[in-house]
Structures are given as structure tokens and as C-alpha cells.
Motif scaffolding. Structure first.
Motif, PDB file in Angstrom:
ATOM      1  N   GLU A 105      -4.131   5.570   3.172  1.00  0.00           N
ATOM      2  CA  GLU A 105      -3.926   4.814   1.937  1.00  0.00           C
ATOM      3  C   GLU A 105      -4.298   5.565   0.656  1.00  0.00           C
ATOM      4  OE1 GLU A 105      -6.283   1.194   1.810  1.00  0.00           O
ATOM      5  OE2 GLU A 105      -6.102   1.265  -0.362  1.00  0.00           O
ATOM      6  N   THR A 120      -3.100   0.588  -3.612  1.00  0.00           N
ATOM      7  CA  THR A 120      -2.971  -0.817  -3.224  1.00  0.00           C
ATOM      8  C   THR A 120      -2.484  -1.581  -4.446  1.00  0.00           C
ATOM      9  OG1 THR A 120      -4.742  -0.812  -1.563  1.00  0.00           O
ATOM     10  CG2 THR A 120      -4.306  -2.893  -2.638  1.00  0.00           C
ATOM     11  N   ASP A 125       0.881  -1.173   0.000  1.00  0.00           N
ATOM     12  CA  ASP A 125       0.000   0.000   0.000  1.00  0.00           C
ATOM     13  C   ASP A 125       0.914   1.218   0.000  1.00  0.00           C
ATOM     14  OD1 ASP A 125      -2.452  -1.247   0.084  1.00  0.00           O
ATOM     15  OD2 ASP A 125      -2.889  -0.764   2.181  1.00  0.00           O
TER      16      ASP A 125
HETATM   17 MG    MG Z   1      -6.765  -0.878  -0.703  1.00  0.00          MG
END
Ligand code: MG
Ligand code: ASP
Length: 327
Positions: A248, A251, A240
Motif C-alpha cells: 500500500e 488510501t 488503495d
Molecule cells: Mg491505509
């Protein structure tokens, strides 16, 4: 679980959430306009960059029997999965095009990207996190034969080129937003998930953004069956990208391609194997090539660059968990 429709007017004012267009003041409209116009430039830059890196752009898929299980996912907060019948077949709205990416890079194109609209019905409790939406778009891309390090490097170069471009091209609009562009050096630091757990405990995802000044990678995240797990060390070759003060943004990872591993991981995750029959059949016939890729949350990217408090502030038509506006 079902939720009652929220009293929208009260909710948005009190909680400072992004408003629908027709409720914005003149000054707020100016700011929303600047954000979406910078967003348009960010999108154009990112698409151009991906093409220059050898990725072809595909148009998105919205409905298929197969989508991302989003499980197990430590960041999961989905309250409902949308599935319905069309032409006698059950289809789902896209959580992500991950399975399309695995099959597409195996059978059609070595490298492609999609600006992919995803529907993830996040719990209404997530309305005020500033980073959740029930409809968002990710720049979703996949490369056959790539390593996760190559994918991370593509993202680092994309972000640093993007900041430089926006700095020169969007000066005027930035003045209106009173923002300043994020500053960072690449390559970003890499943290092991295990070390973060040791340092910050179970809630490292919430803690880490408070303690970093620049974007950082986190690697080795146990999650969905399609990310690669080393059978000996049980480390996951995935990542991430976390942003300071936000969390975040990206990903991604190297992918599984072997039938036995996919079957056993689907089983231990408690995911229904019958939903992934096609992928499993192709893997059994050794037609799935190993790939790596990632998804970049576009509203999160635009919000970070423009300094928006909430990701819905960079959407022309905000999609706030629990709040269904007319448009
Ligand atoms: Mg994610
Ligand atoms: N499937 C991931 C997601 O949508 C992105 C990726 O791993 O490519 O979160």
C-alpha cells in the motif's frame, strides 16, 4: 499491552534495520543524504503539483480531541492510542486529519492539502516489514464535490509527472544509490477487492504485491465509517494504491456526509459515537458537503522511488516500530 525497550544496537545490526544518523558509516551517510535530498525534491514537486490542481496548502494539526479511529481497518496494527489531558480536555495525537478534512472542505476551503505528520504506534512486530513507521507523514488532501475517480486520476498524474521530473533532475544522486526509477503506464489497472480475495484468499494484501509489475488500484474496501458505502449494493466507493513488491502507498475514497448513515456505521463498527459528536452534529444540520480525497504515504513514496529497502531509510531520524532512538 506494554513492550520492553529493545536492545537497539543488537536489534538494528542483526535485522538490517535503518540506523540512527550517528551510527552510519561514511558511505551509509552519503546514501542517507542522497535519499533525503531526493525526498526533498519529491516533496517540493508534489506540493507544487497540488497547488496547480487548485489545492491550497494548510499547515498540519498535531493534537485534537478528534482523530481518525483507524477502525475497522483491515490493515490495522496499532498497539496503543495516545491520549492525554491538556487544559482539562482529552486530546489525541493525529492518526490522520480525516475529520479535519471533512469539516474543512465543508466550512472553509473546497480543496486543500496538508503534509500531515501522523503518529500510529504500530506493533514492534512490524519493524521489519519495510513499510511501517510509528511516525510518518502523508500528503493528505480532500476536494469538495469530487468523485473517487477524479482523485485517482490526480494521483496517477502526480506520480507519472513526479517520476519524469526526478529522472531528469536527480540523475547524479540516483547513480550514488545505484537505483532505477519505477516504470509504469497510467491509468493504472483497477482490481475489485472481492476478486483478489477469491484469487489470493484472506492474505491478498501480502500476496498481491508479489504478482504485479506496476502500481494497481484496489477498490471496494470495507473500512472506517467516513468512506462511502452504497446502501443498496454495499460496495464501498474507496481505494488503495498498491506498489509492486511493496504494498500500500495510498488510501482514499468518496466520503459519507449524511447523518443517519454515519451514526449507523459508527454504531456497527463499535466506535464511540461521543468521540465524533461535532462531525455528527454538523452532518445532522446538513453542513457536511460530500467530498473525496486521499492520503499518500510520503516515506513510502520516497522509498519506492529511491529503491530504499525500508521506509526508515528515507527518514533523517528513523521511527521504526518498537525502536525509540534518541533523535
Ligand atoms: Mg491505509
Ligand atoms: N484517512 C486515510 C488514512 O489516513 C486517508 C484518506 O482516506 O484520506 O489512511
Amino acid at each position: 499491552m506494554e513492550y520492553e525497550t529493545q536492545k537497539i544496537d543488537e536489534g538494528i545490526e542483526k535485522r538490517g534495520l535503518p540506523k540512527p544518523l550517528h551510527k552510519l558509516s561514511a558511505e551509509e551517510t552519503e546514501r542517507r543524504r542522497a535519499s533525503v535530498m531526493i525526498g526533498s525534491d519529491i516533496l517540493a514537486y508534489a506540493e507544487r503539483f497540488m497547488r496547480e490542481e487548485g489545492f491550497s496548502q494548510l499547515l498540519p494539526v498535531l493534537l485534537s480531541p478528534i482523530t481518525d479511529p483507524l477502525w475497522p481497518d483491515p490493515a490495522a496494527g496499532i498497539y496503543k492510542r495516545l491520549e492525554f489531558d491538556i487544559y482539562g480536555t482529552t486530546v489525541r495525537t493525529m492518526h490522520s486529519m480525516i475529520v479535519h478534512k471533512l469539516v474543512g472542505t465543508s466550512l472553509l476551503l473546497d480543496r486543500f492539502f496538508v503534509v500531515s505528520p501522523n503518529i500510529r504506534l504500530e506493533k514492534p512486530e512490524r519493524a521489519s516489514t519495510g513499510r511501517h513507521l510509528f511516525e510518518f507523514s502523508q500528503l493528505d488532501f480532500e476536494a469538495s464535490g469530487a468523485s473517487s475517480g477524479e482523485i485517482r486520476s490526480i494521483i496517477e498524474r502526480l506520480l507519472s509527472g513526479l517520476i519524469e521530473h526526478i529522472g531528469t533532475a536527480e540523475g547524479k544522486r540516483f547513480e550514488l544509490l545505484k537505483g532505477s526509477l519505477p516504470k509504469f503506464k497510467i491509468p493504472f489497472k483497477v482490481y475489485m477487492r472481492e476478486d483478489l480475495e477469491r484469487e489470493y484468499g484472506e492474505s491478498w494484501e501480502d500476496e498481491l504485491p508479489k504478482h504485479i509489475e506496476e502500481p494497481v488500484w484496489i477498490v471496494d474496501l470495507p473500512r472506517e465509517f467516513y468512506d462511502y458505502e452504497d446502501p443498496k449494493t454495499h460496495r464501498w466507493d474507496n481505494f488503495d494504491l498498491y506498489l509492486p513488491g511493496r504494498g500500500e502507498l495510498v488510501t482514499g475514497g468518496l466520503r459519507e456526509f449524511e447523518y443517519e448513515k454515519m451514526v449507523s456505521k459508527i454504531g456497527s463498527a463499535g466506535v464511540k459515537a461521543e468521540l465524533y459528536t461535532l462531525l455528527l452534529e454538523l452532518a445532522k444540520e446538513r453542513k457536511i458537503k460530500q467530498s473525496a480525497g486521499a492520503g499518500i504515504g510520503m516515506e513510502r513514496l520516497i522509498a519506492w522511488i529511491t529503491g530504499a529497502k525500508h521506509v526508515g531509510d528515507v527518514q533523517a531520524f528513523p521511527k521504526i516500530p518498537g525502536m525509540v532512538y534518541e533523535l
